[in-house]
Write an enzyme that holds these catalytic residues in place. Sequence first.
Site, PDB file in Angstrom:
ATOM      1  N   LYS A   1       0.828  -1.206   0.000  1.00  0.00           N
ATOM      2  CA  LYS A   1       0.000   0.000   0.000  1.00  0.00           C
ATOM      3  C   LYS A   1       0.864   1.257   0.000  1.00  0.00           C
ATOM      4  CE  LYS A   1      -4.108  -2.175   1.933  1.00  0.00           C
ATOM      5  NZ  LYS A   1      -3.623  -3.550   1.735  1.00  0.00           N
TER       6      LYS A   1
ATOM      7  N   LYS B   1      -8.097   2.156   5.364  1.00  0.00           N
ATOM      8  CA  LYS B   1      -7.658   0.773   5.386  1.00  0.00           C
ATOM      9  C   LYS B   1      -6.343   0.628   6.156  1.00  0.00           C
ATOM     10  CE  LYS B   1      -6.050   1.356   0.576  1.00  0.00           C
ATOM     11  NZ  LYS B   1      -6.230   0.878  -0.815  1.00  0.00           N
TER      12      LYS B   1
ATOM     13  N   ARG C   1      -6.496  -5.332 -11.937  1.00  0.00           N
ATOM     14  CA  ARG C   1      -5.163  -5.871 -11.667  1.00  0.00           C
ATOM     15  C   ARG C   1      -4.397  -5.889 -12.992  1.00  0.00           C
ATOM     16  NH1 ARG C   1      -2.786  -9.207  -8.077  1.00  0.00           N
ATOM     17  NH2 ARG C   1      -3.529  -7.600  -6.636  1.00  0.00           N
TER      18      ARG C   1
ATOM     19  N   ARG D   1     -11.777  -6.518 -11.178  1.00  0.00           N
ATOM     20  CA  ARG D   1     -12.497  -7.210 -10.105  1.00  0.00           C
ATOM     21  C   ARG D   1     -13.635  -6.299  -9.652  1.00  0.00           C
ATOM     22  NH1 ARG D   1      -6.957  -7.720  -7.127  1.00  0.00           N
ATOM     23  NH2 ARG D   1      -6.983  -5.624  -8.025  1.00  0.00           N
TER      24      ARG D   1
ATOM     25  N   ARG E   1     -15.809  -3.159  -2.207  1.00  0.00           N
ATOM     26  CA  ARG E   1     -14.547  -3.860  -2.420  1.00  0.00           C
ATOM     27  C   ARG E   1     -14.667  -4.791  -3.625  1.00  0.00           C
ATOM     28  NH1 ARG E   1     -13.856  -6.816   3.167  1.00  0.00           N
ATOM     29  NH2 ARG E   1     -16.010  -7.327   2.600  1.00  0.00           N
TER      30      ARG E   1
ATOM     31  N   ASP F   1      -2.670  -2.346  -8.902  1.00  0.00           N
ATOM     32  CA  ASP F   1      -4.108  -2.204  -8.748  1.00  0.00           C
ATOM     33  C   ASP F   1      -4.486  -0.790  -9.164  1.00  0.00           C
ATOM     34  OD1 ASP F   1      -4.244  -4.765  -7.851  1.00  0.00           O
ATOM     35  OD2 ASP F   1      -4.622  -4.275  -5.755  1.00  0.00           O
TER      36      ASP F   1
ATOM     37  N   GLU G   1      -2.555   0.353  -5.435  1.00  0.00           N
ATOM     38  CA  GLU G   1      -1.622  -0.534  -4.747  1.00  0.00           C
ATOM     39  C   GLU G   1      -0.582  -1.036  -5.732  1.00  0.00           C
ATOM     40  OE1 GLU G   1      -2.982  -3.767  -2.317  1.00  0.00           O
ATOM     41  OE2 GLU G   1      -4.561  -2.591  -1.362  1.00  0.00           O
TER      42      GLU G   1
ATOM     43  N   ASN H   1       1.390  -4.489  -5.835  1.00  0.00           N
ATOM     44  CA  ASN H   1       1.482  -5.802  -5.213  1.00  0.00           C
ATOM     45  C   ASN H   1       2.735  -6.531  -5.683  1.00  0.00           C
ATOM     46  OD1 ASN H   1      -1.368  -6.366  -3.816  1.00  0.00           O
ATOM     47  ND2 ASN H   1      -1.681  -5.149  -5.665  1.00  0.00           N
TER      48      ASN H   1
END
Length: 319
Positions: free
Chosen positions: A125, A160, A210, A225, A233, A273, A281, A283
């Site tokens: 993050k 978050k 993603r 997603r 979410r 993301d 994000e 990842n």
Amino acid sequence: MKFLFVADPLESFKIYKDTTFSMMREAQKRGHQVVACEMSDVRWQQGEAVTALVREIHLTGDATNWFTETASHRAALKDFDAVVMRKDPPFDSEYFYATHLLGQAEREGAQVFNSPAALRDHPEKLAIMEFPQFIAPTLVTRSEADIREFHAKHGDIILKPLDGMGGMGIFKVGADGLNLGAIIETLNRDGAQTVMVQKFLPGIAQGDKRVLLIGGKPVPFCLARIPQGGEVRGNLAAGGKGVAQPISARDREIAEALGPILFARGLMLVGLDIIGDSLTEINVTSPTCFQEITDQMGCDVAALFIDALETALTSSPTA
């Protein structure tokens, strides 16, 4: 070549969607030897190289009994052509220690992907903060007053924890501020825990995309997603629906800007993301979505990854 995959227990794999499985399958298809271990199998003993109790396996093609174990023995990590770190989050203290053990294996000559130091240096993050031109308004703080000031300025916000995964611990607060105090108490624990706060991005309705980087280059398709049932979410673990699609011009702009930088730091595989036009994000621990993109778009992502891995190994000074 002989590839060691450091992963979760093989028996826990859901092979119809597991990215590590797809990597193994492609590696075996090309004639490489597939070997696996868990982080709990890794050992560093005084006067010895870093070793692991490893399982040599053969993929059967059977959906139920998907592998057979052909041998089990202790081996030095430096004796493998590549060590592929695929242990899933959370990035807890044990994961942190694992990066140190893998870092020692690197010093002994092992080639580890992603680089253990890069895994430590890119918390998923926080890493976005290095690239402010691509992110939405974002605050990282322990201060309740800072959070309330951010909310007053931006209205709808997302809060978050920095160590969450799969959508865990994500809260949305509207302009009315309903439950903001309780959410702050839950997340920052009276100032003991750091919180990330971001302006809410309505683009989440079209999906949390993603976008994969392999060898510093974007895969031409991503997995959006999409939240379901009133959720904010999009994470698949939180019930989101995965819809593969071509990456947008903005996705490509972000990916092509970050790709070479992250690859140069030792990050062979990265999952960006992106919501709407904003990076949310980076990842690096165990990026997924290979099989969903391959199944829906016909783009063989595992083949792209093994291509990049083979290229990195053959171009290495130690190859």
